[in-house]
Design an enzyme around this catalytic site. Structure first.
Site, PDB file in Angstrom:
ATOM      1  N   ASP A 144      29.533  76.817  18.221  1.00 43.57           N
ATOM      2  CA  ASP A 144      29.202  76.086  16.996  1.00 43.57           C
ATOM      3  C   ASP A 144      30.275  76.323  15.932  1.00 43.57           C
ATOM      4  O   ASP A 144      30.957  77.341  15.943  1.00 43.57           O
ATOM      5  CB  ASP A 144      27.831  76.569  16.489  1.00 43.57           C
ATOM      6  CG  ASP A 144      27.190  75.569  15.552  1.00 43.57           C
ATOM      7  OD1 ASP A 144      27.669  74.418  15.477  1.00 43.57           O
ATOM      8  OD2 ASP A 144      26.207  75.945  14.873  1.00 43.57           O
ATOM      9  N   GLY A 170      32.789  71.615  13.065  1.00 43.52           N
ATOM     10  CA  GLY A 170      32.762  70.786  11.855  1.00 43.52           C
ATOM     11  C   GLY A 170      33.155  71.585  10.627  1.00 43.52           C
ATOM     12  O   GLY A 170      33.964  71.138   9.807  1.00 43.52           O
ATOM     13  N   ARG A 171      32.590  72.803  10.511  1.00 46.46           N
ATOM     14  CA  ARG A 171      32.912  73.648   9.353  1.00 46.46           C
ATOM     15  C   ARG A 171      34.377  74.059   9.355  1.00 46.46           C
ATOM     16  O   ARG A 171      35.016  74.138   8.313  1.00 46.46           O
ATOM     17  CB  ARG A 171      32.012  74.895   9.350  1.00 46.46           C
ATOM     18  CG  ARG A 171      30.658  74.624   8.709  1.00 46.46           C
ATOM     19  CD  ARG A 171      29.647  75.667   9.077  1.00 46.46           C
ATOM     20  NE  ARG A 171      29.004  75.344  10.341  1.00 46.46           N
ATOM     21  CZ  ARG A 171      28.048  76.082  10.893  1.00 46.46           C
ATOM     22  NH1 ARG A 171      27.637  77.191  10.301  1.00 46.46           N
ATOM     23  NH2 ARG A 171      27.502  75.708  12.032  1.00 46.46           N
ATOM     24  N   HIS A 206      36.672  69.331  16.588  1.00 43.38           N
ATOM     25  CA  HIS A 206      36.222  69.311  17.988  1.00 43.38           C
ATOM     26  C   HIS A 206      37.409  69.469  18.939  1.00 43.38           C
ATOM     27  O   HIS A 206      37.306  70.125  19.973  1.00 43.38           O
ATOM     28  CB  HIS A 206      35.470  68.012  18.287  1.00 43.38           C
ATOM     29  CG  HIS A 206      34.157  67.918  17.568  1.00 43.38           C
ATOM     30  ND1 HIS A 206      33.241  68.945  17.584  1.00 43.38           N
ATOM     31  CD2 HIS A 206      33.607  66.932  16.803  1.00 43.38           C
ATOM     32  CE1 HIS A 206      32.173  68.591  16.863  1.00 43.38           C
ATOM     33  NE2 HIS A 206      32.384  67.378  16.376  1.00 43.38           N
ATOM     34  N   THR A 255      21.100  67.365  23.728  1.00 39.28           N
ATOM     35  CA  THR A 255      20.347  66.102  23.740  1.00 39.28           C
ATOM     36  C   THR A 255      20.161  65.583  22.310  1.00 39.28           C
ATOM     37  O   THR A 255      19.982  64.393  22.103  1.00 39.28           O
ATOM     38  CB  THR A 255      18.966  66.287  24.424  1.00 39.28           C
ATOM     39  OG1 THR A 255      18.346  67.482  23.916  1.00 39.28           O
ATOM     40  CG2 THR A 255      19.091  66.411  25.930  1.00 39.28           C
ATOM     41  N   ASN A 260      22.521  65.917  19.956  1.00 38.13           N
ATOM     42  CA  ASN A 260      23.823  65.540  19.378  1.00 38.13           C
ATOM     43  C   ASN A 260      24.091  64.026  19.387  1.00 38.13           C
ATOM     44  O   ASN A 260      24.969  63.539  18.677  1.00 38.13           O
ATOM     45  CB  ASN A 260      24.977  66.291  20.069  1.00 38.13           C
ATOM     46  CG  ASN A 260      25.059  67.759  19.682  1.00 38.13           C
ATOM     47  OD1 ASN A 260      25.550  68.592  20.456  1.00 38.13           O
ATOM     48  ND2 ASN A 260      24.578  68.115  18.490  1.00 38.13           N
ATOM     49  N   ARG A 284      24.174  62.185  15.990  1.00 40.83           N
ATOM     50  CA  ARG A 284      25.293  62.248  15.041  1.00 40.83           C
ATOM     51  C   ARG A 284      25.895  60.851  14.883  1.00 40.83           C
ATOM     52  O   ARG A 284      25.532  59.930  15.602  1.00 40.83           O
ATOM     53  CB  ARG A 284      26.335  63.236  15.554  1.00 40.83           C
ATOM     54  CG  ARG A 284      25.773  64.648  15.576  1.00 40.83           C
ATOM     55  CD  ARG A 284      26.856  65.657  15.802  1.00 40.83           C
ATOM     56  NE  ARG A 284      26.284  67.003  15.784  1.00 40.83           N
ATOM     57  CZ  ARG A 284      26.996  68.102  15.736  1.00 40.83           C
ATOM     58  NH1 ARG A 284      28.313  68.026  15.695  1.00 40.83           N
ATOM     59  NH2 ARG A 284      26.419  69.288  15.709  1.00 40.83           N
ATOM     60  N   LEU A 297      18.263  78.993  18.630  1.00 39.77           N
ATOM     61  CA  LEU A 297      18.684  78.656  19.998  1.00 39.77           C
ATOM     62  C   LEU A 297      19.111  77.200  20.154  1.00 39.77           C
ATOM     63  O   LEU A 297      19.777  76.846  21.127  1.00 39.77           O
ATOM     64  CB  LEU A 297      17.534  78.923  20.982  1.00 39.77           C
ATOM     65  CG  LEU A 297      17.291  80.371  21.401  1.00 39.77           C
ATOM     66  CD1 LEU A 297      16.084  80.437  22.343  1.00 39.77           C
ATOM     67  CD2 LEU A 297      18.509  80.954  22.113  1.00 39.77           C
ATOM     68  N   GLU A 353      20.143  88.976  25.884  1.00 44.61           N
ATOM     69  CA  GLU A 353      20.508  89.539  24.574  1.00 44.61           C
ATOM     70  C   GLU A 353      21.232  88.483  23.749  1.00 44.61           C
ATOM     71  O   GLU A 353      22.057  87.723  24.261  1.00 44.61           O
ATOM     72  CB  GLU A 353      21.452  90.744  24.762  1.00 44.61           C
ATOM     73  CG  GLU A 353      20.817  91.921  25.452  1.00 44.61           C
ATOM     74  CD  GLU A 353      19.805  92.643  24.564  1.00 44.61           C
ATOM     75  OE1 GLU A 353      19.993  92.684  23.344  1.00 44.61           O
ATOM     76  OE2 GLU A 353      18.829  93.182  25.111  1.00 44.61           O
TER      77      GLU A 353
HETATM   78  C1  IPE Z   1      24.276  73.369  19.201  1.00 47.56           C
HETATM   79  O1  IPE Z   1      24.974  73.194  18.034  1.00 47.56           O
HETATM   80  C2  IPE Z   1      24.736  72.387  20.232  1.00 47.56           C
HETATM   81  C3  IPE Z   1      26.077  72.603  20.764  1.00 47.56           C
HETATM   82  C4  IPE Z   1      26.837  73.609  20.468  1.00 47.56           C
HETATM   83  C5  IPE Z   1      26.539  71.604  21.692  1.00 47.56           C
HETATM   84  P1  IPE Z   1      24.440  72.220  16.878  1.00 47.56           P
HETATM   85  O2  IPE Z   1      25.368  72.348  15.753  1.00 47.56           O
HETATM   86  O3  IPE Z   1      24.252  70.856  17.441  1.00 47.56           O
HETATM   87  O4  IPE Z   1      23.024  72.834  16.573  1.00 47.56           O
HETATM   88  P2  IPE Z   1      22.176  72.787  15.233  1.00 47.56           P
HETATM   89  O5  IPE Z   1      22.103  71.356  14.845  1.00 47.56           O
HETATM   90  O6  IPE Z   1      22.929  73.609  14.243  1.00 47.56           O
HETATM   91  O7  IPE Z   1      20.877  73.398  15.584  1.00 47.56           O
HETATM   92  C1  IPE Z   2      29.757  72.440  17.602  1.00 47.00           C
HETATM   93  O1  IPE Z   2      30.295  72.235  16.342  1.00 47.00           O
HETATM   94  C2  IPE Z   2      30.178  71.381  18.583  1.00 47.00           C
HETATM   95  C3  IPE Z   2      29.131  70.436  18.940  1.00 47.00           C
HETATM   96  C4  IPE Z   2      27.887  70.500  18.580  1.00 47.00           C
HETATM   97  C5  IPE Z   2      29.528  69.290  19.768  1.00 47.00           C
HETATM   98  P1  IPE Z   2      29.521  71.442  15.196  1.00 47.00           P
HETATM   99  O2  IPE Z   2      30.018  70.028  15.197  1.00 47.00           O
HETATM  100  O3  IPE Z   2      28.077  71.599  15.325  1.00 47.00           O
HETATM  101  O4  IPE Z   2      30.069  72.200  13.905  1.00 47.00           O
HETATM  102  P2  IPE Z   2      29.297  72.465  12.561  1.00 47.00           P
HETATM  103  O5  IPE Z   2      28.015  73.142  12.909  1.00 47.00           O
HETATM  104  O6  IPE Z   2      29.078  71.140  11.908  1.00 47.00           O
HETATM  105  O7  IPE Z   2      30.219  73.346  11.791  1.00 47.00           O
HETATM  106 MG    MG Z   3      26.701  72.846  14.461  1.00 45.54          MG
END
Ligand code: IPE
Ligand code: IPE
Ligand code: MG
Length: 238
Positions: free
Chosen positions: A17, A20-21, A34, A63, A65, A68, A192, A204
């Site tokens: 994760d 994006g940030r 990405h 599922t 995602n 977005r 999770l 863990e």
């Molecule tokens: C979890 O990350 C899914 C993947 C890493 C593919 P998300 O960024 O989609 O999860 P949430 O929205 O913070 O729960």
């Molecule tokens: C995880 O990064 C990658 C995927 C879920 C595909 P994010 O896109 O969720 O990044 P943040 O959470 O917005 O920083």
């Molecule tokens: Mg995320």
């Protein structure tokens, strides 16, 4: 830090994760985050394999995602196409076997073919198993497993009282994969997000604030060191 004298978890699962940030911090489009995340993943496959991890499962697309923006989902699909080809080379060079969990039927035909080729051409590799979770959701996996289980019971006429946890698990996408010993989540979120719900009953959890594109060998070693300090209860090897 070194991994000497440490117990290496057999199965490490990762919620990658923070792409994006990472991009936001730099004032660049999310898609660039990405892309950087894919580059990190490529490096981490080799690093995890060198560390002696036997199963490395990453959450690439959930599922949820699909909700977005169309632009972001489109960018992710393009990255899958590009990195699937690169991954085939990396897997072959490192004796890595690739598996996929999740419902691939929702992807475009060329992506499905790419996944099938990747799995097929690495199936006899004997090193680390790299599991990619795409269009994966723990609940979706459990529901799909239940459908298959019901069908098999209807066909055989067996009594449903005989269903055991082990039999149920054999219908999950992870049927031949041991449960994770350690799950790492990058970017600090304490949830999770529908990942490996059944399989993580006793795994863990380790959460780091490090954003996924910045994740590296040292960060993995920190997670393994933290895991070695845990007192595990059921199902653990430490
Ligand atoms: C979890 O990350 C899914 C993947 C890493 C593919 P998300 O960024 O989609 O999860 P949430 O929205 O913070 O729960
Ligand atoms: C995880 O990064 C990658 C995927 C879920 C595909 P994010 O896109 O969720 O990044 P943040 O959470 O917005 O920083
Ligand atoms: Mg995320």
């Amino acid at each position: 830090m070194s991994l000497e004298n440490m117990v290496i978890p057999e199965h490490v699962a990762v919620i990658l994760d923070g792409n994006g940030r990472w991009a936001k911090k730099r004032g660049i489009p999310r898609a660039m985050g990405h892309k950087a995340g894919c580059e990190t993943l490529e490096k981490m496959v080799r690093i995890a394999s060198d560390a002696g991890i036997r199963y490395f499962t990453v959450y690439g697309f959930s599922t949820e995602n699909w909700k977005r923006s169309q632009e972001e989902v489109g960018a992710l699909m393009q990255l899958f196409r590009y990195y699937m080809v690169r991954l085939l080379k990396i897997a072959s060079a490192n004796n890595v076997r690739v598996k996929m969990i999740g419902d691939k039927t929702r992807f475009a035909p060329d992506i499905i073919k790419g996944i099938d080729d990747l799995v097929e051409s690495t199936r006899d590799n004997t090193g680390m198993t790299f599991v990619i979770a795409i269009n994966y959701g723990g609940r979706d996996e459990i529901v799909r497993a239940a459908r298959k289980l019901v069908k098999s019971y209807q066909e055989s006429g067996r009594d449903s009282e005989s269903i055991s946890e082990a039999e149920f698990a054999s219908f999950l996408d992870t049927a031949d994969i041991p449960d994770p010993d350690l799950m790492i989540r990058t970017s600090g979120e304490l949830r999770l997000s529908n990942y490996l719900l059944w399989q993580m009953a006793y795994g863990e959890l380790y959460v780091t604030d490090c954003l996924w594109p910045d994740f590296n060998k040292e960060e993995l070693e920190k997670a393994i060191a933290a895991y070695n300090k845990r007192e595990r209860r059921f199902g653990g090897r430490v």
